[in-house]
Design a protein around this motif. Structure first.
Motif, PDB file in Angstrom:
ATOM      1  N   LYS A 135       0.849  -1.195   0.000  1.00  0.00           N
ATOM      2  CA  LYS A 135       0.000   0.000   0.000  1.00  0.00           C
ATOM      3  C   LYS A 135       0.886   1.248   0.000  1.00  0.00           C
ATOM      4  CE  LYS A 135      -2.482   0.221   3.609  1.00  0.00           C
ATOM      5  NZ  LYS A 135      -3.434   0.295   4.738  1.00  0.00           N
ATOM      6  N   LEU A 136       0.367   2.354  -0.518  1.00  0.00           N
ATOM      7  CA  LEU A 136       1.122   3.609  -0.440  1.00  0.00           C
ATOM      8  C   LEU A 136       0.688   4.387   0.793  1.00  0.00           C
ATOM      9  CD1 LEU A 136       1.105   4.820  -4.165  1.00  0.00           C
ATOM     10  CD2 LEU A 136       3.009   3.818  -2.902  1.00  0.00           C
ATOM     11  N   VAL A 137       1.657   4.909   1.531  1.00  0.00           N
ATOM     12  CA  VAL A 137       1.368   5.743   2.703  1.00  0.00           C
ATOM     13  C   VAL A 137       2.217   7.010   2.623  1.00  0.00           C
ATOM     14  CG1 VAL A 137       0.754   3.807   4.223  1.00  0.00           C
ATOM     15  CG2 VAL A 137       3.156   4.535   4.043  1.00  0.00           C
ATOM     16  N   GLU A 138       1.773   8.056   3.312  1.00  0.00           N
ATOM     17  CA  GLU A 138       2.535   9.304   3.254  1.00  0.00           C
ATOM     18  C   GLU A 138       3.754   9.231   4.177  1.00  0.00           C
ATOM     19  OE1 GLU A 138       0.676  13.291   2.567  1.00  0.00           O
ATOM     20  OE2 GLU A 138       1.304  13.550   4.653  1.00  0.00           O
ATOM     21  N   ASP A 139       4.890   9.677   3.683  1.00  0.00           N
ATOM     22  CA  ASP A 139       6.109   9.721   4.500  1.00  0.00           C
ATOM     23  C   ASP A 139       6.307  11.175   4.953  1.00  0.00           C
ATOM     24  OD1 ASP A 139       8.731   8.297   5.311  1.00  0.00           O
ATOM     25  OD2 ASP A 139       9.429  10.124   4.305  1.00  0.00           O
ATOM     26  N   PRO A 140       6.207  11.426   6.282  1.00  0.00           N
ATOM     27  CA  PRO A 140       6.246  12.829   6.742  1.00  0.00           C
ATOM     28  C   PRO A 140       7.538  13.552   6.354  1.00  0.00           C
ATOM     29  CG  PRO A 140       5.598  11.329   8.513  1.00  0.00           C
ATOM     30  CD  PRO A 140       6.051  10.469   7.382  1.00  0.00           C
ATOM     31  N   ARG A 141       8.667  12.870   6.458  1.00  0.00           N
ATOM     32  CA  ARG A 141       9.930  13.554   6.136  1.00  0.00           C
ATOM     33  C   ARG A 141       9.998  13.898   4.646  1.00  0.00           C
ATOM     34  NH1 ARG A 141      16.142  11.428   6.797  1.00  0.00           N
ATOM     35  NH2 ARG A 141      16.993  12.942   5.295  1.00  0.00           N
TER      36      ARG A 141
END
Lengths: 416, 416
Positions: free
Chosen positions: B88-94
């Motif tokens: 799945k794609l998730v947001e990477d905060p950095r």
């Protein structure tokens, strides 16, 4: 019609060689209106090549192969492709004769394995090679066409242009024509923004932008039942591009380079030019000398990398260098003026800048470049800020200096 | 371990761009001792990319992808690769933070689609990008590893060198070390002939030749349980290469170019040099100026394309030009002598030749080039016959002039 490209060679898989053949063949196929969906590279390995060929044969109408046609045991493109197409190899007498003539001319001893190159798949069309010993081959079988070409670009390019291009064009139900509108003095995104409507709505003709260093090339391609109709479809699009880009258009001939366009302008107006270079260190003059026959218009050039040389050879004043620095519009102007005087030329282009990676300051960062141009008593300068490596900054500086020289000649001719 | 490369981008299939990434990544993988059997190019098309990825995943341990990580709808490498790997794609905060910082620095407006680039496959290693907005990605799943890299070379190259190379090296059960022995003044086939036994018998270390314009590079690669052992395996091979090639070896550092090797020699011996160019028209000086910091040793150069300029700037005698012609050892010698005098330099290299395509005669064919070198009161010349296009002949002339300059400095230092 779909086409796919397979480049054979272990040197490509090891990164010893940049695959310029792929870019060349792809562009030629795009010009022909063929759709290319896949390119592959495989080493000199019969098993892997055979598997790729079987897949390619199923999914594409035309399969173009390059490389692996040499005389050694390693070279097995022809043998593998013939097997996949179900063809026997037979000796082609003319190929044999030409191989012999070629090797004799080079003074090479002919060994038994040289005759391997005279073997061709039965019933195939042989593409004789005027620049080497490996003939190319076109094989057709049940709706699939395989085209085998030698790997060295100096053999592949003329063989493609002279023999493969006309063959593929004849296969097409329609005639494809294209023109290349070449622009300078405008960036890629600015150019695209100006023609977004044409890029979006394009069907026939299509417009495709190609970004080059300091240039943008727009290929206009039309399909029609004959060449005349195709060209007539291109005319209004080309006129529209000329209208939108004005003086930024320097040619519509795919073979003409920016330096050639500048040389033609010099010829047209009977002008001579010289160069006064600091950070580009001779690359600008080097571009002008790309033009065979430039000697009528370019006789000498100065590379003045040190401040002393700028004073000695170009007569830039010590005060200017002290007050404004070597990278300044004042120095660029004096370099141009002094260069023209020293060479007795009508025009002089100068370049001074900070190519990096060292030497930048907050006021004068790496990539800051001034170009000067002297023309019949007047001197013009331009400031540019480039980014990238030392070599990129220098390449952009050169392209920009040629563009500036062209602009000054055009403005002078227009009485601006 | 096997690796395969998939480059994604319609611009490659249209031939708008030469695939230099493929050569770079292939060479890096060869240095790492990875076996690459396949490279592919596919357009920005999810279906075709997915089919390729499924095949690649089965046949290779590591799949490297480049391109298609941009913010637009067209860019779908990440989405497709994540699907094939079942992630799945998730947001990477950095990543989000860095994209924002990068766009703000460039003064660009941030739009919703920019955040697409901050999405990463769950559980993947993110390769942050210090030169653009697209992060790279490493995904591992059941013995397959997929590495996604941005397409622009100025982003891909540092990301590979700094992050991917160490990662791949750590995957290898053995340590791989390599050195690059670079040669000048010897042709590819002559170089290969001298080391046929090493090329044939090679196992560990291996020796691989890479042909460049006027140079041959030999990569010596060894595998061992640790770096010290690997390097110790390289030592005797490198010594053997040094023994066989002698002064033709100009460096064993992969980063050092021929012009840098020449610059180091100039520095070592405290010498200054100038250039006097005819057919190369500034390209020789341009190569020297590739070296940042050359200004201590190269202050000015002369481009004397016309006979008049050769007389005026270099003091070549009218009689010499009349009697022997501009392309002659006599003219090359006087150019070198006069250039050194005019510039007050210790050394001067001169080049005069017929670059073509016009201007050749039976006695002086296209490709005939004389190089001269003045050194402390003595002058040496060399005759060469090159073939190929105008630009190839000029490139070879430049490489040859640098090689000749290097030889003269070495001979002088050795008291020959």
């Amino acid at each position: 019609m779909t086409v796919e490209l397979i480049c054979v060679g272990t040197e490509l898989l090891l990164g010893n060689t940049v695959n310029t053949n792929a870019a060349f063949i792809s562009e030629q196929c795009a010009m022909l209106g063929l759709s290319m969906y896949y390119q592959s590279v495989v080493g000199d390995n019969a098993g892997r090549l055979e598997r790729l060929l079987c897949v390619a044969k199923e999914r594409s109408d035309v399969v173009i192969l390059s490389g692996g046609l040499g005389p050694t045991q390693d070279d097995l493109t022809k043998e593998t492709a013939a097997e996949v197409m179900g063809k026997k190899l037979v000796e082609d007498p003319r190929a044999k004769q030409e191989i012999q003539a070629c090797l004799e001319k080079l003074g090479r001893t002919i060994t038994e394995n040289n005759w391997k190159q005279a073997q061709v798949p039965e019933g195939s069309k042989v593409l004789y090679n005027s620049n080497g010993t490996a003939p190319g081959i076109i094989m057709e079988e049940k709706g699939t066409c395989m085209i085998l070409l030698p790997g060295p670009p100096n053999e592949l390019i003329p063989m493609f242009e002279e023999q493969v291009y006309p063959y593929l064009r004849a296969l097409q139900p329609e005639t494809i024509c294209s023109k290349m509108v070449k622009l300078c003095g405008i960036g890629e995104s600015a150019a695209e923004t100006k023609i977004l409507d044409l890029l979006d709505s394009q069907k026939n003709p299509t417009v495709a932008p190609y970004a080059k260093t300091g240039e943008v090339h727009l290929r206009v391609t039309a399909k029609a039942e004959d060449e005349k109709t195709a060209l007539s479809l291109i005319v209004p699009v080309e006129e529209e591009l000329n209208r939108r880009f004005g003086d930024c258009v320097y040619t519509d001939d795919p073979k003409v380079t920016l330096e050639e366009a500048v040389a033609m302008l010099l010829k047209e107006h009977g002008l001579t030019v010289t160069t006064a270079e600091s950070c580009t260190g001779g690359l600008l003059a080097g571009r002008l000398v790309n033009v065979s026959g430039i000697s009528e218009h370019f006789k000498e050039g100065y590379i003045t990398y040190s401040n002393e040389a700028k004073e000695k050879l170009l007569g830039v004043s010590h005060e200017t260098l002290e007050t404004y620095g070597a990278v300044s519009p004042q120095t660029a102007a004096e370099m141009a003026q002094g260069g023209a005087k020293a060479a007795g030329a009508d025009l002089c282009v100068s370049v001074t800048g900070i190519a990096g990676p060292e030497g930048g300051t907050k006021e004068k960062p790496v990539g800051l470049v001034y170009v000067g141009c002297y023309c019949k008593g007047k001197v013009f300068t331009e400031k540019k800020q480039f980014s990238g490596s030392r070599s990129k900054i220098r390449e952009y500086s050169v392209a920009n200096a040629l563009t500036f020289l062209r602009k000054v000649i055009l403005d002078e001719a227009a009485g601006k």
